[in-house]
Structures are given as structure tokens and as C-alpha cells.
Design a protein around this motif. Structure first.
Motif, PDB file in Angstrom:
ATOM      1  N   THR A 161     -56.212 -14.901  22.138  1.00  0.00           N
ATOM      2  CA  THR A 161     -57.414 -14.759  21.328  1.00  0.00           C
ATOM      3  C   THR A 161     -58.665 -14.866  22.196  1.00  0.00           C
ATOM      4  O   THR A 161     -58.600 -15.242  23.361  1.00  0.00           O
ATOM      5  CB  THR A 161     -57.458 -15.808  20.213  1.00  0.00           C
ATOM      6  N   GLU A 167     -58.813 -21.091  16.469  1.00  0.00           N
ATOM      7  CA  GLU A 167     -58.566 -20.106  15.438  1.00  0.00           C
ATOM      8  C   GLU A 167     -58.644 -20.731  14.035  1.00  0.00           C
ATOM      9  O   GLU A 167     -58.496 -21.941  13.868  1.00  0.00           O
ATOM     10  CB  GLU A 167     -57.178 -19.484  15.633  1.00  0.00           C
ATOM     11  N   GLU A 171     -56.171 -16.887  10.550  1.00  0.00           N
ATOM     12  CA  GLU A 171     -55.873 -16.147  11.778  1.00  0.00           C
ATOM     13  C   GLU A 171     -54.500 -16.520  12.321  1.00  0.00           C
ATOM     14  O   GLU A 171     -53.744 -15.648  12.787  1.00  0.00           O
ATOM     15  CB  GLU A 171     -56.965 -16.405  12.811  1.00  0.00           C
TER      16      GLU A 171
END
Length: 246
Positions: A161, A167, A171
Motif C-alpha cells: 500500500t 489502512e 481496505e
């Protein structure tokens, strides 16, 4: 004796176990790497260490000069690159302080300088990346784990990511549906640049925390650093027992 590279991430800004240390500052066509190259001996191998986030840790994942880092290691003449990757655990066995040797990547990053062919010089090559990690280096790490008495997880999909934020729960749910077992912020374009440069590359994921939503409450940096202290000690033991590709 072959020279191997270690790229240290969060929790490993310098490799204190190295002996006969010398440090070299270098430059590349892509600018300066994240840190000087530190040469030394560990176990039966000669190593060169590079701190991915700088030493002290100050470069966020999206701002790392990955091209300069990998170019510098290629110019140092390394036979292969082993990357330490602080990660979040998604799969049920990817618990904090676990070490895993992933075999696949999904890239969720954007806007990073991700190729040596960005300006058309040299002519563009479409590099095969079906299997992003070098099989021989992966096997060598797994064998080193056996010699060190470490219980490594063989395989796993690493989702990369953008960072530097962690996150959301949603997600992570999406990444789990995509097949990700681990989440981190630095595995790409590091792995693909190594492939473009012809450098054998493997990663050791050091699980620092459960990914968002995998346990109750928020994720704290205190928790992450505590697990990384344990996990990085195991990673150094892994390096001490590394005997090359298998």
C-alpha cells in the motif's frame, strides 16, 4: 565469497551484528540512496547493508528513492538482495513477530518512480514478473530458518500500500478478498526494480501487528515497535545462518 545485500526497514535502521564494518557513501544516476552502504561480516557471509528509510528513520515509504537504492546495490556487485519488510498480518497465522517468506505481491501503490525505463532510455523492456521473488534466495532463507531453529512461514501474498498511513478496516477486507496475506508499504517498486536490474531478490516479512480490523481497538506504534524488536532479532538470526541460495 559472494557479497549479499540486506535492505533494512522500519525497526532495522542499522545492522549492529555486523563485524569488520566500513561505510561508503555513493551516488547514482538517480540521485543518492537512502543511506550510505555499510559493509561487514555476519555469519559466514559478507554483507552490505542499506537503511531503506535512512538512519535515523526519516524517509516515508512513498518518498524512498527505490531506483537509487537498487542501482547502488547492483553497482556494489551483490549476488542477491534480502529485504526486511515490516508488515501487518491479515491471514490468521500471520501473527505479530512471525517471520514469513512471501512468494507473491499485489501492488496498490501509485505515483512512485517505479521503473528504470521512465524516460525511454534505455529502450523499454517488458520485464517478466510472474514470480516476483527469486526461488533460490527464498529456499536459502527457508533453509537458514531451519538451521536457526526458526519457524518461518513458507509463502504468502504481500500487498503493498501507499502509506505512510495505515489502512482502513474496509481496505484490509478488500485486500483479503484479493488474496493478500500480509500488508506493507515498501515491497514495491523495490522488487520490480531489482528484477529490471537483474538482481536476485527475496523478502522476509516481519509481522509487526495485526492489520486493521483483525483485532479490537486501534493499532499503536508502541505495539508495532515492541513486536518488531522481537521479530528483527529473529531476522538477524536468520541472516547469521544464511548460506546462500539453495
Amino acid at each position: 565469497m559472494s557479497l549479499y545485500a540486506v535492505i533494512g526497514g522500519t525497526g532495522l535502521c542499522h545492522l549492529e551484528a555486523l563485524t569488520n564494518v566500513r561505510q561508503v557513501s555513493v551516488d547514482t544516476p538517480y540521485g543518492a540512496p537512502s543511506s550510505p552502504l555499510t559493509y561487514g561480516q555476519l555469519g559466514t557471509q559478507s554483507w552490505v547493508f542499506l537503511a531503506r528509510h535512512g538512519d535515523p528513520h526519516h524517509i516515508p515509504p512513498h518518498a524512498i528513492n527505490y531506483r537509487a537504492n537498487l542501482w547502488a546495490l547492483r553497482e556494489a556487485g551483490v549476488a542477491g538482495v534480502i529485504a526486511a519488510a515490516a508488515s501487518g498480518g491479515i491471514r490468521s497465522d500471520m501473527a505479530p513477530a512471525v517471520l514469513a517468506i512471501p512468494d507473491q505481491i499485489i501492488d496498490y501503490t501509485w505515483g512512485r518512480e517505479h521503473t528504470l525505463y521512465a524516460d525511454g532510455t534505455p529502450p523499454v523492456e517488458h520485464t517478466d514478473f510472474s514470480f516476483p521473488y527469486h526461488a533460490g534466495l527464498r529456499s536459502g532463507l527457508l533453509q537458514a530458518g531451519q538451521r536457526a531453529g526458526l519457524d518461518l512461514i513458507d509463502g504468502g501474498v504481500y500487498g503493498c500500500t501507499q502509506g505512510p498511513r495505515l489502512e482502513t478496516v474496509a481496505e484490509i477486507r478488500r485486500m483479503e478478498r484479493d488474496g493478500c496475506d500480509l500488508v506493507g508499504m515498501t515491497g514495491m517498486p523495490e522488487a520490480s526494480l531489482a528484477r529490471e536490474l537483474g538482481l536476485p531478490y527475496a523478502s522476509c516479512a516481519i509481522v509487526a501487528n495485526w492489520a486493521a480490523g483483525k483485532e479490537d481497538g486501534e493499532i499503536s506504534m508502541e505495539e508495532i515497535m515492541a513486536h518488531l524488536k522481537t521479530g528483527m532479532a529473529r531476522f538477524v538470526s536468520l541472516l547469521q545462518h544464511f548460506g546462500g541460495p539453495a
